[in-house]
Design an enzyme around this catalytic site. Structure first.
Site, PDB file in Angstrom:
ATOM      1  N   ALA A 154       0.847  -1.199   0.000  1.00  0.00           N
ATOM      2  CA  ALA A 154       0.000   0.000   0.000  1.00  0.00           C
ATOM      3  C   ALA A 154       0.883   1.250   0.000  1.00  0.00           C
ATOM      4  O   ALA A 154       0.665   2.184  -0.778  1.00  0.00           O
ATOM      5  CB  ALA A 154      -0.915  -0.005   1.221  1.00  0.00           C
ATOM      6  N   TYR A 155       1.863   1.257   0.867  1.00  0.00           N
ATOM      7  CA  TYR A 155       2.762   2.418   0.986  1.00  0.00           C
ATOM      8  C   TYR A 155       3.491   2.667  -0.335  1.00  0.00           C
ATOM      9  O   TYR A 155       3.485   3.781  -0.860  1.00  0.00           O
ATOM     10  CB  TYR A 155       3.750   2.164   2.121  1.00  0.00           C
ATOM     11  CG  TYR A 155       4.642   3.331   2.448  1.00  0.00           C
ATOM     12  CD1 TYR A 155       4.140   4.431   3.140  1.00  0.00           C
ATOM     13  CD2 TYR A 155       5.982   3.350   2.073  1.00  0.00           C
ATOM     14  CE1 TYR A 155       4.965   5.511   3.458  1.00  0.00           C
ATOM     15  CE2 TYR A 155       6.805   4.421   2.385  1.00  0.00           C
ATOM     16  CZ  TYR A 155       6.290   5.490   3.080  1.00  0.00           C
ATOM     17  OH  TYR A 155       7.106   6.565   3.386  1.00  0.00           O
ATOM     18  N   SER A 156       4.092   1.598  -0.900  1.00  0.00           N
ATOM     19  CA  SER A 156       4.861   1.755  -2.143  1.00  0.00           C
ATOM     20  C   SER A 156       3.964   2.229  -3.285  1.00  0.00           C
ATOM     21  O   SER A 156       4.343   3.116  -4.066  1.00  0.00           O
ATOM     22  CB  SER A 156       5.519   0.428  -2.539  1.00  0.00           C
ATOM     23  OG  SER A 156       6.344  -0.044  -1.515  1.00  0.00           O
TER      24      SER A 156
END
Ligand SMILES: NC(=O)c1ccc[n+]([C@@H]2O[C@H](COP(=O)([O-])OP(=O)(O)OC[C@H]3O[C@@H](n4cnc5c(N)ncnc54)[C@H](O)[C@@H]3O)[C@@H](O)[C@H]2O)c1
Length: 248
Positions: A154-156
């Site tokens: 999700a972050y990437s």
């Protein structure tokens, strides 16, 4: 010598200013004579910050479109037209597992804060800047958005989205006097990086040729130049701050 790096009396909005990188950027800009509007959802931490450094504080929730749009109106009516906005709001979300274990609700939440919120903030500040013929927008993305870190889908993905958004908007406003750029730091000493497991921390640090974590002040120093009048021929770009990890 060029005077164009001065930020004196410039009105600069900094989001995510209650902690870590955003906090250091707000303190640094204030020490350079800028009139800082420090914004975050953590109002208590902002008040603590404003007790020690000259700046105005504002509550904002990046999950709420109206809260972001109202924030910009509030800051500009109280302090005046913005010269620059630096967005440091970001969350990691749940991490440490492969995509097959991804919690989609958590994914939505990370998208809403890291990407949707950043898009809304850009929309809120850019029209006024373009009308005035000058402005600087900087989003703190991440090396995760350039290279993709495992177990951080999700972050990437949201940081890659941020980099794409900046490229797109940079071209839309290229002749307006407004620049929009991103920065992609590797691991920086901050509360966010402290939340990694020891194993993740070791793996991420091992990817950094300088063999150390970055410092918030190093982010602040680069940010101060990117949002200065001197940085006038670069837009839609993602600046590297990775101790040699990403040499592109
Ligand atoms: N620390 C690192 O290693 C690192 C590396 C690369 C990129 N970054 C990015 O830099 C930025 C700052 O990171 P940091 O390390 O200072 O993190 P941090 O957790 O110390 O600070 C993030 C701030 O965002 C605020 N925030 C979270 N959700 C919010 C919401 N819904 N509305 C308003 N504010 C909200 C928090 O209150 C906090 O003050 C983030 O975008 C992060 O992804 C950090």
């Amino acid at each position: 010598m060029s005077e164009n790096t001065s930020l004196k009396n410039q009105i600069i909005l900094v989001t995510g200013a209650a902690s870590g990188i955003g906090r250091q950027i707000a303190i640094d800009l204030s020490s350079r004579g800028a009139q800082v509007a420090a914004c975050d959802k953590n109002l208590d931490a902002l008040h603590e910050l404003a007790n020690q450094h000259a700046m105005s504080v504002y509550e904002v929730d990046f999950l709420d479109e109206k809260s972001i749009m109202d924030l910009v109106v509030k800051v500009e009516s109280k302090q005046g037209p913005l010269s620059a906005a630096i967005n440091c709001v970001g969350i990691l979300g749940k991490n440490g597992d492969k995509i097959e274990f991804l919690d989609i609700q958590d994914f939505d939440n990370v998208c809403a804060i890291n990407l949707r919120g950043a898009v809304i903030l850009t929309k809120a500040v850019i029209a006024g800047m373009a009308e005035r013929g000058y402005g600087r927008i900087l989003h703190i993305a991440s090396i995760s958005g350039k290279e993709g870190n495992p177990y951080l889908v999700a972050y990437s993905a949201t940081k890659a989205g941020l980099i794409g958004m900046v490229k797109s908007v940079g071209k839309e406003y290229a002749t307006s006097g407004v620049t929009i750029n991103a920065m992609a730091p590797a691991l920086i000493e901050s509360p966010m990086s402290e939340s990694f497991s020891e194993q993740q921390m070791t793996a991420l640090k091992a990817k950094i040729p300088m063999d150390r974590l970055g410092k918030s002040q190093e982010v602040a120093d680069m940010a101060a130049w990117i949002i200065s009048p001197a940085c006038s021929f670069t837009t839609g770009f993602t600046f590297d701050l990775s101790g040699g990890r990403a040499t592109y």
